[in-house]
Design an enzyme around this catalytic site. Structure first.
Site, PDB file in Angstrom:
ATOM      1  CG  HIS A  80     -10.306 -15.686 -15.089  1.00  8.93           C
ATOM      2  ND1 HIS A  80      -9.195 -16.498 -15.128  1.00  8.93           N
ATOM      3  CD2 HIS A  80     -11.064 -16.064 -16.143  1.00  8.93           C
ATOM      4  CE1 HIS A  80      -9.282 -17.319 -16.152  1.00  8.93           C
ATOM      5  NE2 HIS A  80     -10.418 -17.083 -16.788  1.00  8.93           N
ATOM      6  CG  HIS A  82     -14.059 -17.406 -17.431  1.00  8.39           C
ATOM      7  ND1 HIS A  82     -13.195 -17.010 -18.428  1.00  8.39           N
ATOM      8  CD2 HIS A  82     -15.142 -16.578 -17.520  1.00  8.39           C
ATOM      9  CE1 HIS A  82     -13.722 -15.984 -19.100  1.00  8.39           C
ATOM     10  NE2 HIS A  82     -14.888 -15.701 -18.554  1.00  8.39           N
ATOM     11  CG  ASP A  84     -11.926 -22.579 -17.588  1.00  8.52           C
ATOM     12  OD1 ASP A  84     -12.576 -21.559 -17.284  1.00  8.52           O
ATOM     13  OD2 ASP A  84     -10.945 -22.550 -18.350  1.00  8.52           O
ATOM     14  CG  HIS A  85      -9.799 -20.539 -14.514  1.00  6.73           C
ATOM     15  ND1 HIS A  85      -8.436 -20.463 -14.626  1.00  6.73           N
ATOM     16  CD2 HIS A  85     -10.274 -20.618 -15.786  1.00  6.73           C
ATOM     17  CE1 HIS A  85      -8.093 -20.487 -15.907  1.00  6.73           C
ATOM     18  NE2 HIS A  85      -9.203 -20.578 -16.626  1.00  6.73           N
TER      19      HIS A  85
HETATM   20 ZN   LIG Z   1      -9.485 -20.877 -18.565  1.00  9.42          ZN
END
Ligand SMILES: [Zn+2]
Length: 303
Positions: A80, A82, A84-85
Site C-alpha cells: 500500500h 504509505h 514507510d512502504h
Molecule cells: Zn506500515
C-alpha cells in the site's frame, strides 16, 4: 488476548534469511506505526521479487541492492502507498529495471489523522495496477496478489505459493493491531480481509513490521475476536447510555487507558460505527462522522 510476537533478531541494513526462500532487510525507520522499521522481503534466488522496499532512504535502497548483488530484481510488489512502504520502489526499479506492482495509486489524501498513520505517499504510481488473484512467476517462485483492503483502500497482500506463506503488509502484524482510520480505512472491508486470510490457512505470515507469525491460526482467531469484542462494546455502550458522540463512547470504553491513546481510539471507534451504520445496526444524527450523535437503530430494537 492476542498472542503478540515481538521478539526479533535483526540489524539495520543486514540481510537475514527468514525462510528457505525469503530474505529480509529492515529499514532504519522505527516508530509508533513501524515498530523496529519496515522489513523489505526478498523472494527467490537469481531473479528475485522484493515486497515493500520501504521508505525514501538511500541506505535502505543500498542495502537491498547489496543483498541482491549478482542477482536481478525483476518484480517490486507494494502492499500500500504509505510513506514507510512505497517510496523506495521507484529508485529500486530505476536501478534494476524491475516493474512495480501495487493496488493502484491513491491521489487524494486519506483525510485520516497524521498522528495515527505513517502518512500517504501521494506521489506513488505503480507501473502496473494489480487485480485480485493475479499470478507472477520467477525461477522457483509463484506470487499471487491478494486484495486485502481495510487498512487502506488500495492494500494488497502477496502469497508465496511454494511456502504457503503470505506477506500481509500492515493488514496483520505480530507486534500490534492495525490502524483502521476512516475515511480511507474501512472496518467492514478490513474484517473481510482478515477472514479471507484466515480461510486460506497460510503456514506463516511475514508482516512488513516485526517478526514473522508462525502460529497463524490461533493468532488470527484472537486478532479477529479482539475486533469483534470491540464492536460489541461499542454497541453495548450505545444501548446503555443512549445517543452518544464518538468522544463520549471512547471516554466510556477507554476510561482507564492512557489519555494519549484517545485520538487513536476515536478513529477506531468511528471505523466500527461506520461499519455498524452500513449494516443497519446504528443510526447517526446528520452526517455519519466524528461530530454525529450515534444511537442503536430502531430496526435493531424492534427485532
Ligand atoms: Zn506500515
Amino acid at each position: 488476548m492476542i498472542p503478540f510476537v515481538r521478539e526479533m533478531s535483526f540489524a539495520y541494513g543486514r540481510c537475514d534469511r527468514v525462510s528457505p526462500m525469503i530474505r529480509r532487510v529492515v529499514a532504519r525507520n522505527p516508530g509508533p506505526f513501524t515498530y523496529t522499521g519496515t522489513g523489505a522481503h526478498i523472494v527467490g534466488r537469481g531473479e528475485v521479487a522484493v515486497v515493500d522496499p520501504g521508505p525514501d532512504d538511500p541506505a535502505q535502497i543500498e542495502a537491498v541492492l547489496a543483498a541482491t548483488a549478482g542477482e536481478r530484481i525483476t518484480h517490486v510488489f507494494v502492499t500500500h502507498s504509505h510513506l514507510d512502504h512505497s517510496p523506495a520502489a521507484r529508485p529500486l526499479a530505476e536501478a534494476t529495471g524491475a516493474v512495480i506492482y501495487a493496488g493502484g495509486a491513491r491521489c487524494r489524501p486519506s483525510g485520516g489523522d497524521d498522528r495515527l498513520e505513517a502518512g500517504d505517499d501521494l506521489a506513488f504510481r505503480p507501473d502496473v495496477a494489480l487485480e485480485d488473484g493475479q499470478l507472477f512467476r520467477g525461477p522457483g517462485w509463484t506470487i499471487e496478489a491478494v486484495a486485502t483492503p481495510g487498512h487502506t483502500s488500495n492494500h494488497y497482500a502477496f502469497a508465496l505459493h511454494e511456502e504457503n506463506a503470505l506477506f500481509p503488509g500492515d493488514c496483520v502484524m505480530g507486534w500490534s493491531t492495525s490502524v483502521v482510520s476512516p475515511p480511507d480505512g474501512d472496518m467492514g472491508l478490513y474484517m473481510r480481509s482478515l477472514e479471507r486470510i484466515r480461510a486460506r490457512r497460510y503456514g506463516a505470515l511475514f508482516p512488513a513490521h516485526g517478526p514473522p507469525i508462525r502460529r497463524v491460526d490461533p493468532f488470527l482467531e484472537a486478532y479477529i475476536a479482539h475486533r469483534r469484542h470491540r464492536e460489541r462494546q461499542v454497541l453495548e455502550a450505545l444501548e446503555a447510555a443512549g445517543p452518544a458522540s464518538v468522544r463520549q463512547i471512547v471516554e466510556r470504553l477507554y476510561a482507564d487507558h492512557d489519555r494519549r491513546l484517545l485520538p487513536a481510539a476515536c478513529h477506531s471507534v468511528l471505523a466500527h460505527l461506520l461499519d455498524l451504520f452500513r449494516r443497519g445496526l446504528v443510526d447517526a444524527s446528520g452526517a455519519p462522522d466524528m461530530s454525529a450523535l450515534w444511537r442503536p437503530s430502531f430496526m435493531r430494537h424492534a427485532a
